[in-house]
Design a protein around this motif. Structure first.
Motif, short mmCIF file in Angstrom:
data_model
loop_
_atom_site.label_atom_id
_atom_site.label_comp_id
_atom_site.label_asym_id
_atom_site.label_seq_id
_atom_site.Cartn_x
_atom_site.Cartn_y
_atom_site.Cartn_z
N LYS A 25 0.83 -1.19 0.00
CA LYS A 25 0.00 0.00 0.00
C LYS A 25 0.88 1.25 0.00
O LYS A 25 1.75 1.40 0.86
CB LYS A 25 -0.89 0.00 1.25
CG LYS A 25 -1.84 1.16 1.34
CD LYS A 25 -2.72 1.01 2.58
CE LYS A 25 -3.74 2.10 2.65
NZ LYS A 25 -4.61 1.94 3.83
N PHE A 26 0.63 2.13 -0.97
CA PHE A 26 1.26 3.44 -1.02
C PHE A 26 0.28 4.40 -0.35
O PHE A 26 -0.91 4.43 -0.70
CB PHE A 26 1.49 3.89 -2.46
CG PHE A 26 2.48 3.05 -3.21
CD1 PHE A 26 3.82 3.35 -3.18
CD2 PHE A 26 2.06 1.94 -3.92
CE1 PHE A 26 4.74 2.57 -3.87
CE2 PHE A 26 2.96 1.15 -4.62
CZ PHE A 26 4.30 1.47 -4.59
N GLN A 27 0.76 5.15 0.64
CA GLN A 27 -0.13 6.00 1.42
C GLN A 27 0.48 7.40 1.56
O GLN A 27 1.69 7.53 1.75
CB GLN A 27 -0.32 5.37 2.80
CG GLN A 27 -1.37 5.99 3.63
CD GLN A 27 -1.63 5.16 4.89
OE1 GLN A 27 -0.96 4.18 5.16
NE2 GLN A 27 -2.61 5.57 5.66
N VAL A 28 -0.38 8.42 1.47
CA VAL A 28 0.06 9.80 1.65
C VAL A 28 -0.15 10.16 3.12
O VAL A 28 -1.24 10.00 3.66
CB VAL A 28 -0.74 10.76 0.74
CG1 VAL A 28 -0.31 12.19 0.98
CG2 VAL A 28 -0.56 10.39 -0.72
N ILE A 29 0.90 10.64 3.76
CA ILE A 29 0.88 11.02 5.17
C ILE A 29 1.15 12.52 5.28
O ILE A 29 2.05 13.04 4.62
CB ILE A 29 1.97 10.25 5.96
CG1 ILE A 29 1.83 8.75 5.81
CG2 ILE A 29 1.98 10.66 7.42
CD1 ILE A 29 0.67 8.15 6.53
N GLU A 30 0.39 13.20 6.14
CA GLU A 30 0.62 14.63 6.41
C GLU A 30 1.62 14.75 7.56
O GLU A 30 1.41 14.18 8.63
CB GLU A 30 -0.69 15.31 6.82
CG GLU A 30 -1.74 15.32 5.75
CD GLU A 30 -1.73 16.61 4.94
OE1 GLU A 30 -1.16 17.61 5.40
OE2 GLU A 30 -2.30 16.57 3.85
N LEU A 73 10.74 23.52 9.83
CA LEU A 73 10.41 22.83 8.59
C LEU A 73 8.90 22.89 8.41
O LEU A 73 8.15 22.56 9.32
CB LEU A 73 10.89 21.38 8.64
CG LEU A 73 12.40 21.19 8.83
CD1 LEU A 73 12.73 19.73 9.05
CD2 LEU A 73 13.15 21.74 7.64
N GLU A 74 8.47 23.32 7.25
CA GLU A 74 7.05 23.49 6.95
C GLU A 74 6.32 22.15 6.96
O GLU A 74 6.94 21.10 6.80
CB GLU A 74 6.87 24.13 5.56
CG GLU A 74 7.54 25.49 5.41
CD GLU A 74 6.89 26.56 6.26
OE1 GLU A 74 5.64 26.54 6.39
OE2 GLU A 74 7.62 27.41 6.79
N LYS A 75 4.98 22.21 7.12
CA LYS A 75 4.22 20.97 7.02
C LYS A 75 4.32 20.47 5.58
O LYS A 75 4.51 21.26 4.65
CB LYS A 75 2.77 21.17 7.45
CG LYS A 75 1.90 21.91 6.50
CD LYS A 75 0.47 21.93 7.02
CE LYS A 75 -0.43 22.53 5.97
NZ LYS A 75 -1.83 22.45 6.36
N ARG A 76 4.22 19.16 5.42
CA ARG A 76 4.38 18.58 4.10
C ARG A 76 3.66 17.25 4.03
O ARG A 76 3.25 16.70 5.06
CB ARG A 76 5.85 18.41 3.76
CG ARG A 76 6.58 17.51 4.73
CD ARG A 76 8.09 17.66 4.65
NE ARG A 76 8.71 16.96 5.76
CZ ARG A 76 9.39 15.85 5.66
NH1 ARG A 76 9.58 15.29 4.49
NH2 ARG A 76 9.92 15.28 6.71
N ARG A 77 3.51 16.76 2.83
CA ARG A 77 2.94 15.44 2.62
C ARG A 77 4.03 14.54 2.05
O ARG A 77 4.79 14.96 1.19
CB ARG A 77 1.75 15.49 1.66
CG ARG A 77 0.62 16.32 2.20
CD ARG A 77 -0.65 16.27 1.41
NE ARG A 77 -0.50 16.28 -0.04
CZ ARG A 77 -1.51 16.12 -0.87
NH1 ARG A 77 -2.73 15.95 -0.43
NH2 ARG A 77 -1.31 16.14 -2.17
N VAL A 78 4.09 13.32 2.55
CA VAL A 78 5.07 12.35 2.06
C VAL A 78 4.35 11.05 1.70
O VAL A 78 3.27 10.78 2.21
CB VAL A 78 6.18 12.06 3.11
CG1 VAL A 78 6.99 13.32 3.39
CG2 VAL A 78 5.60 11.50 4.38
N VAL A 79 4.96 10.28 0.85
CA VAL A 79 4.41 8.98 0.46
C VAL A 79 5.16 7.89 1.22
O VAL A 79 6.39 7.88 1.25
CB VAL A 79 4.54 8.75 -1.07
CG1 VAL A 79 4.05 7.36 -1.44
CG2 VAL A 79 3.79 9.81 -1.83
N THR A 80 4.40 6.99 1.83
CA THR A 80 5.01 5.85 2.50
C THR A 80 4.54 4.57 1.79
O THR A 80 3.53 4.58 1.09
CB THR A 80 4.60 5.78 3.99
OG1 THR A 80 3.18 5.64 4.08
CG2 THR A 80 5.05 7.01 4.74
#
Length: 96
Positions: free
Chosen positions: A51-56, A73-80
């Protein structure tokens, strides 16, 4: 050895007895679908693979490694990626 996009194209071409340009088009289309799905914040679940998931990520304190200065560091979205049990078993088969 790392499996690159060109390696994947070659393997797809061989398996399906296709022209490499057709295989490249299929792979590029798949990648674009995955990118747009993840960019919209949706998860991608591939049964038996993972599962590829976008995390805030929240803003946090960090440090500039070059200068040592503290910074926010600014808020961001990453893929796990979370590996499916079948893939995990396949990977660990080689060790036994």
């Amino acid at each position: 050895m790392t499996c690159t996009k060109s390696t994947l194209i070659e393997k797809i071409s061989n398996i399906f007895d296709q022209n490499p340009s057709q295989s490249k088009e299929v792979l590029e289309t798949l990648i674009e679908i995955m990118k747009s799905t993840l960019a919209s914040g949706e998860d991608i679940m591939v049964s038996g693979f993972g599962k590829f998931q976008v995390i805030e990520k929240s803003p946090r304190k960090g440090r500039n490694p070059a200068t040592g200065d503290a910074m926010i560091l600014e808020k961001r979205r990453v893929v796990t990626f979370k590996c499916a049990g079948k893939l995990k078993n396949k990977i660990n088969e080689e060790l036994q």
